[in-house]
Enzyme design. Structure first.
Site, short mmCIF file in Angstrom:
data_model
loop_
_atom_site.label_atom_id
_atom_site.label_comp_id
_atom_site.label_asym_id
_atom_site.label_seq_id
_atom_site.Cartn_x
_atom_site.Cartn_y
_atom_site.Cartn_z
N ASN A 43 35.46 38.11 30.92
CA ASN A 43 34.73 37.70 32.12
C ASN A 43 33.23 38.03 32.03
OD1 ASN A 43 37.16 36.94 33.40
ND2 ASN A 43 37.57 39.08 33.87
N HIS A 129 43.31 37.83 45.21
CA HIS A 129 43.55 38.80 44.14
C HIS A 129 44.48 39.93 44.60
CE1 HIS A 129 42.35 42.04 41.28
NE2 HIS A 129 42.33 41.01 40.45
N GLU A 168 38.10 34.49 48.23
CA GLU A 168 37.26 34.66 47.05
C GLU A 168 36.32 33.47 46.97
OE1 GLU A 168 39.88 35.24 43.63
OE2 GLU A 168 41.12 36.57 44.85
N SER A 172 40.16 33.60 40.67
CA SER A 172 40.15 34.20 39.33
C SER A 172 41.04 33.49 38.33
CB SER A 172 40.54 35.67 39.43
OG SER A 172 41.81 35.81 40.05
N ASP A 193 35.05 37.88 48.45
CA ASP A 193 35.09 38.58 47.17
C ASP A 193 34.37 37.69 46.17
OD1 ASP A 193 35.70 39.51 44.66
OD2 ASP A 193 37.76 40.05 45.15
N HIS A 196 33.77 36.52 40.76
CA HIS A 196 33.58 35.56 39.67
C HIS A 196 32.38 34.64 39.89
CE1 HIS A 196 37.12 36.89 37.59
NE2 HIS A 196 37.69 36.99 38.79
N LYS A 226 32.17 41.75 35.58
CA LYS A 226 32.38 40.37 35.14
C LYS A 226 31.02 39.78 34.75
CE LYS A 226 36.42 40.63 38.04
NZ LYS A 226 37.32 41.19 37.03
#
Ligand SMILES: Cc1ncc(COP(=O)(O)O)c(C=O)c1O
Length: 384
Positions: A43, A129, A168, A172, A193, A196, A226
């Site tokens: 990541n 997640h 998110e 992910s 979140d 990423h 990440k």
């Protein structure tokens, strides 16, 4: 003899359960990374873990502050680099404050556990997640909405009470984006979140979450392991929220603070992300993603639709994804081999992460290996 009775029985039971995982093709093992492996499963999207300025900041931090913070933050583990990083994050993301945690998992789980009881209803995206799920699972007042389904999220919110909506920015295991602007219209506090997305999208790499104002998204999770290429995380939001977490979040209070050197490395990484070099790394990443996708489409490989660094080849069964993964490894290519329970049954996949550090030759090697693998595995007729 009697002293050992329980452990023997439990060992027997655990071994049986591990055997069951093997039978289901869900058994996991650690693979030691080697310098000669061609990695498409990291990541570290911008390659910042190897950036000279990030490594130098880490090394200088170790020289100055030592290898450990030595204590939890409220005892004596809080040092100048931690304070600087908090301020840097708050300023960058236009929020009042940031609270540092040793991992994104700890930040999510602990913050949800701590703040969750303040809300009458918590709704999470179905693909949230594990750290977010673990943060709410002991409550009774939470529900999951269908993935990225704004209408369903709305249905699950309760009228005239405090609602919290958690999602998110980029998922992910799929690499797709949440409809953040629409979710922010709902009558709920929105918590994003941004694991990423931070560093790799948004203006100057501020991530997707920060495209919403503090009023639209009062809470953000920012992970450092990440796109920022280091380790650790922060919850970013109002100073009352972070102050409350500082006083009540058990992971924050009862855990050793991240080393000051690590906080210093994260600050250096953010400096790179904000610079012209950060912009060119993001451009390089976008170019690599586009090149990889074009090659996959040209070769008829079953690549997913999204444009993020997380690219997926959905293969179906556990057996099939394992067969693909093993064949790729034999060709020195390492991709994520993702199976249930991480993803839903029947959607086992290769999770391929393209980074700014890959060369065109690396991506060509990946595509060649995918083609060889497809021919081999499909000829062997491994069940979908
Ligand atoms: C969306 C999301 N949130 C949180 C985490 C946890 O972050 P960390 O690896 O820092 O514990 C991850 C890591 O996989 C993630 O993908």
């Amino acid at each position: 003899m009697i002293r050992n009775a329980f452990i023997m029985q439990i060992t027997h039971e655990l071994s049986a359960q591990l055997e069951q995982l093997r039978q289901q093709h869900r058994y996991r093992t650690l693979v030691q990374r080697q310098a000669q492996h061609l990695q498409f499963d990291s990541n570290d999207y911008l390659g910042l873990s190897m950036h000279p300025r990030v490594k130098a900041a880490y090394a200088e931090g170790v020289q100055q502050y030592g290898a450990s913070s030595g204590a939890s933050p409220l005892v004596s583990g809080y040092q100048a680099p931690h304070a600087y990083l908090r301020q840097q994050l708050a300023q960058w993301l236009e929020r009042e404050d940031a609270l540092l945690f040793s991992s994104g998992f700890a930040a999510n789980q602990s913050t949800l556990q701590t703040l969750g009881s303040q809300y009458q209803r918590i709704v999470l995206d179905k693909l949230s997640h594990a750290s977010l799920i673990d943060g709410v699972r002991h409550f009774k007042h939470w529900k999951r909405f269908r993935h990225n389904d704004v209408a369903h999220a709305q249905e699950l919110l309760l009228p005239n009470v405090a609602n919290l909506l958690v999602t998110e920015s980029v998922f992910s295991m799929d690499g797709d984006h949440a409809p953040l602007n629409q979710l922010a219209e709902l009558p709920a506090d929105v918590w994003i979140d941004d694991a990423h997305s931070i560093g790799i999208s948004g203006e100057s790499g501020r991530g997707a979450g920060a495209t919403l104002s503090a009023a639209q998204a009062p809470l953000l999770t920012i992970t450092f392991g990440k796109g920022l290429g280091v380790m650790g995380a922060a919850i970013v939001g109002s100073s009352v929220m972070t102050d409350y977490l500082m006083n009540q979040a058990r992971d924050f209070i009862y855990s050793t603070a991240m080393p000051a050197a690590q906080a210093q490395a994260v600050s250096a990484s953010i400096n790179v992300v904000q610079s012209a070099e950060g912009e060119s790394l993001r451009q390089r990443l976008r170019d690599n993603i586009q090149y990889f996708r074009e090659q996959c489409v040209a070769q008829g490989l079953p690549i997913g639709a999204n444009q993020h660094a997380i690219q997926t080849l959905i293969l179906g069964s556990e057996e099939r994804v394992i067969a693909w993964g093993q064949s790729l490894r034999a060709l020195n290519i390492y991709c994520g081999i993702i199976r249930p329970p991480t993803v839903p049954q029947g959607s086992s996949r290769l999770r391929i992460t393209v980074t700014a550090a890959h060369s065109t030759a690396d991506i060509d090697a990946l595509v060649t290996a995918l083609i060889i693998t497809r021919d081999l595995v499909e000829k062997a007729n491994v069940t979908a």
